[in-house]
Enzyme design. Structure first.
Site, PDB file in Angstrom:
ATOM      1  N   GLY A 156       1.056  -1.756   0.119  1.00 27.92           N
ATOM      2  CA  GLY A 156      -0.031   0.128  -0.130  1.00 27.92           C
ATOM      3  C   GLY A 156       0.616   1.126   0.173  1.00 27.92           C
ATOM      4  O   GLY A 156       1.913   1.096  -0.170  1.00 27.92           O
ATOM      5  N   ARG A 157       0.230   1.948   1.095  1.00 28.30           N
ATOM      6  CA  ARG A 157       1.207   3.592   0.297  1.00 28.30           C
ATOM      7  C   ARG A 157       2.373   3.693   1.303  1.00 28.30           C
ATOM      8  O   ARG A 157       3.442   3.640   1.580  1.00 28.30           O
ATOM      9  CB  ARG A 157       0.227   4.879   0.816  1.00 28.30           C
ATOM     10  CG  ARG A 157      -0.981   5.094   0.142  1.00 28.30           C
ATOM     11  CD  ARG A 157      -1.693   6.135   1.262  1.00 28.30           C
ATOM     12  NE  ARG A 157      -2.791   5.278   1.736  1.00 28.30           N
ATOM     13  CZ  ARG A 157      -4.080   5.199   1.696  1.00 28.30           C
ATOM     14  NH1 ARG A 157      -5.186   6.016   1.135  1.00 28.30           N
ATOM     15  NH2 ARG A 157      -4.045   4.290   2.868  1.00 28.30           N
ATOM     16  N   ILE A 158       2.791   3.098   2.457  1.00 25.82           N
ATOM     17  CA  ILE A 158       3.710   2.720   3.348  1.00 25.82           C
ATOM     18  C   ILE A 158       4.654   1.991   3.279  1.00 25.82           C
ATOM     19  O   ILE A 158       6.066   1.913   2.338  1.00 25.82           O
ATOM     20  CB  ILE A 158       3.229   2.272   4.735  1.00 25.82           C
ATOM     21  CG1 ILE A 158       2.484   3.822   5.393  1.00 25.82           C
ATOM     22  CG2 ILE A 158       4.401   2.009   5.890  1.00 25.82           C
ATOM     23  CD1 ILE A 158       1.903   3.021   6.755  1.00 25.82           C
ATOM     24  N   ARG A 179      -1.503  -8.255  -2.238  1.00 24.33           N
ATOM     25  CA  ARG A 179      -3.527  -9.298  -2.193  1.00 24.33           C
ATOM     26  C   ARG A 179      -3.092  -9.028  -4.257  1.00 24.33           C
ATOM     27  O   ARG A 179      -3.621 -10.114  -5.177  1.00 24.33           O
ATOM     28  CB  ARG A 179      -4.348  -9.048  -2.229  1.00 24.33           C
ATOM     29  CG  ARG A 179      -4.826  -9.662  -1.321  1.00 24.33           C
ATOM     30  CD  ARG A 179      -6.447  -8.819  -0.074  1.00 24.33           C
ATOM     31  NE  ARG A 179      -5.644  -7.263  -0.036  1.00 24.33           N
ATOM     32  CZ  ARG A 179      -6.171  -6.588   0.817  1.00 24.33           C
ATOM     33  NH1 ARG A 179      -7.687  -7.041   1.562  1.00 24.33           N
ATOM     34  NH2 ARG A 179      -6.103  -5.135   0.799  1.00 24.33           N
ATOM     35  N   ILE A 238       6.660  -3.855  11.486  1.00 28.45           N
ATOM     36  CA  ILE A 238       6.096  -2.352  11.078  1.00 28.45           C
ATOM     37  C   ILE A 238       4.076  -2.289  10.997  1.00 28.45           C
ATOM     38  O   ILE A 238       3.782  -0.752  10.588  1.00 28.45           O
ATOM     39  CB  ILE A 238       6.493  -0.934  10.683  1.00 28.45           C
ATOM     40  CG1 ILE A 238       6.074  -1.352   8.579  1.00 28.45           C
ATOM     41  CG2 ILE A 238       7.980  -0.993  11.107  1.00 28.45           C
ATOM     42  CD1 ILE A 238       6.706   0.541   8.413  1.00 28.45           C
ATOM     43  N   ALA A 239       3.788  -2.926  10.657  1.00 23.51           N
ATOM     44  CA  ALA A 239       2.156  -3.585  10.411  1.00 23.51           C
ATOM     45  C   ALA A 239       1.096  -3.792  11.286  1.00 23.51           C
ATOM     46  O   ALA A 239       0.912  -2.254  12.110  1.00 23.51           O
ATOM     47  CB  ALA A 239       2.029  -4.804   9.517  1.00 23.51           C
ATOM     48  N   ARG A 240       1.265  -5.247  12.046  1.00 23.63           N
ATOM     49  CA  ARG A 240       0.175  -4.504  13.215  1.00 23.63           C
ATOM     50  C   ARG A 240       0.840  -6.227  14.311  1.00 23.63           C
ATOM     51  O   ARG A 240       1.103  -7.135  13.593  1.00 23.63           O
ATOM     52  CB  ARG A 240      -1.427  -5.391  12.589  1.00 23.63           C
ATOM     53  CG  ARG A 240      -2.122  -4.120  12.698  1.00 23.63           C
ATOM     54  CD  ARG A 240      -2.108  -3.415  13.753  1.00 23.63           C
ATOM     55  NE  ARG A 240      -3.639  -2.151  13.875  1.00 23.63           N
ATOM     56  CZ  ARG A 240      -2.338  -1.186  13.845  1.00 23.63           C
ATOM     57  NH1 ARG A 240      -1.058  -0.470  13.200  1.00 23.63           N
ATOM     58  NH2 ARG A 240      -3.301  -0.287  13.835  1.00 23.63           N
ATOM     59  N   GLU A 269      -0.348  -6.708  22.131  1.00 24.08           N
ATOM     60  CA  GLU A 269       0.827  -5.791  22.618  1.00 24.08           C
ATOM     61  C   GLU A 269      -0.262  -4.899  24.164  1.00 24.08           C
ATOM     62  O   GLU A 269      -1.293  -4.919  23.861  1.00 24.08           O
ATOM     63  CB  GLU A 269       0.872  -4.520  21.513  1.00 24.08           C
ATOM     64  CG  GLU A 269       0.450  -4.111  20.625  1.00 24.08           C
ATOM     65  CD  GLU A 269       0.663  -3.221  19.880  1.00 24.08           C
ATOM     66  OE1 GLU A 269       1.729  -3.693  19.023  1.00 24.08           O
ATOM     67  OE2 GLU A 269       0.124  -2.256  20.065  1.00 24.08           O
ATOM     68  N   HIS A 287       5.265   0.316  19.357  1.00 19.56           N
ATOM     69  CA  HIS A 287       4.381   0.977  17.997  1.00 19.56           C
ATOM     70  C   HIS A 287       4.327   2.063  18.161  1.00 19.56           C
ATOM     71  O   HIS A 287       3.727   3.363  18.305  1.00 19.56           O
ATOM     72  CB  HIS A 287       3.519   0.570  18.996  1.00 19.56           C
ATOM     73  CG  HIS A 287       2.058   0.646  17.509  1.00 19.56           C
ATOM     74  ND1 HIS A 287       0.580  -0.216  17.675  1.00 19.56           N
ATOM     75  CD2 HIS A 287       1.567   1.187  16.502  1.00 19.56           C
ATOM     76  CE1 HIS A 287       0.543  -0.336  16.480  1.00 19.56           C
ATOM     77  NE2 HIS A 287       0.766   1.201  15.884  1.00 19.56           N
TER      78      HIS A 287
HETATM   79  C1  GLV Z   1      -0.725   3.032  13.625  1.00 20.20           C
HETATM   80  O1  GLV Z   1      -0.217   1.451  13.811  1.00 20.20           O
HETATM   81  C2  GLV Z   1      -1.607   3.318  12.894  1.00 20.20           C
HETATM   82  O2  GLV Z   1      -2.389   2.415  12.175  1.00 20.20           O
HETATM   83  O3  GLV Z   1      -1.763   4.699  12.765  1.00 20.20           O
END
Ligand code: GLV
Length: 329
Positions: A156-158, A179, A238-240, A269, A287
């Site tokens: 995606g964007r990130i 995807r 850095i996702a979830r 978390e 996070h």
């Molecule tokens: C941070 O984890 C966000 O989803 O903005």
């Protein structure tokens, strides 16, 4: 006419709460108390809108306890804390904060990658502990970033921001899995090549996870996927939390089946799997990928603007669902 009633569920910048007060009757949480779901439900019983962060779950039970609630404005781009189907069925609008955090989060992904590959925190702890008595040729020798292969899962964007940093800034070969494949112009812009997940895991020197969390992406990386990675590879999440099986990762790190990991997000978390706390080859951060002052302000302002635009009748700025209007009076 009386103003709509809004709950700001966590502490945020006080001047942005003041801005909300110009439009709404606001109940805020300046002491940043972590309410239980029951306490949150009780506060929402008479509210028309709520500003949430990723730490409040909005589910069918909460919506049933909040009959006037019409909008939940999340101060996060991810919204896996929302049961979107339940919100849509109940006629409740959800919004998030995309775009304003893209570059800050991509910067952080790169910072975590570099800290992990170059063993920054491990070497700093060694120095602070007074263990540095002599130089040696292989002291904290890590792996290179420049010229290596970066595998991005979730484009995606990130993910695209990270690809550009890697390809244009560090001369990395970028491969990605998503995807759906990016349009050719976007692929060219990111200098990124689409590959299958297994090929990515087998060939990347550094694997970066930027995929949104859903039931389908739960444990995208578990023991089987870790076994496919190179023993010299690093893994960055850095996702979830929940995208990685943290227990399996701790085993792979301890047995050095991969070289290192950098984690900003964790299953359950703010608790962290205890085995991750005892392995040296992991960089752990709480996070904070979007945590710069300007970006956190932009996120809070966008969440506030979503509430203001919604109640002004202009419609939400960054909606995550399309409930039938008027289900909730
Ligand atoms: C941070 O984890 C966000 O989803 O903005």
């Amino acid at each position: 006419m009386s103003k709509p009633r809004i709950l700001v569920a966590r502490a945020i910048f006080s001047d942005i709460v003041d801005r909300l007060r110009e439009h709404f009757d606001v109940e805020a949480n300046p002491d940043d108390v972590i309410w239980t779901q029951q306490e949150l439900a009780a506060r929402l019983a008479d509210k028309d809108g709520v500003l949430t962060t990723g730490s409040q779950s909005v589910d069918a039970a909460l919506l049933a306890a909040a009959p006037r609630l019409k909008i939940c404005a999340n101060m996060a781009v991810g919204y896996n804390n929302f049961d979107v189907d339940a919100m849509t069925a109940a006629g409740v609008q959800g919004t998030n904060t995309p775009d304003v955090l893209t570059d800050t989060t991509a910067d952080f992904g790169f910072a975590l990658l570099m800290a992990t590959a170059r063993r920054l925190t491990e070497s700093e702890h060694y120095l602070r502990a007074g263990q540095w008595t002599k130089w040696s040729y292989d002291m904290f020798a890590g792996s290179d970033i420049h010229g290596s292969t970066l595998g991005i899962i979730g484009m995606g964007r990130i993910g695209q921001g990270i690809a550009k940093r890697g390809a244009h800034g560090f001369g990395m070969k970028v491969i990605y899995h998503n995807r759906s494949r990016l349009a050719p112009a976007l692929e060219a812009d990111c200098k990124a090549t689409y590959v299958g997940k297994e090929e990515l895991l087998r060939t990347a020197d550094h694997v970066m996870l930027v995929v949104p969390y859903s039931a389908a992406s739960h444990h995208t990386i578990g023991a089987a996927e870790l076994a496919l990675m190179k023993p010299t590879a690093t893994l960055i999440n850095i996702a979830r939390g929940g995208i990685v099986d943290d227990a399996a990762l701790a085993v792979a790190l301890r047995e050095q089946r991969i070289a290192a990991a950098g984690l900003d997000v964790f299953e359950g978390e703010p608790s962290v799997h205890p085995d991750l706390l005892t392995v040296p080859n992991v960089v752990l951060t709480p996070h904070i990928a979007s945590a710069t002052v300007p970006t956190r302000r932009a996120m809070a302002n966008l969440a506030a603007d979503n509430l203001i635009a919604f109640f002004d009748g202009r419609g939400p700025l960054t909606p995550v669902n399309q409930p039938v209007p008027g289900l909730r009076a």
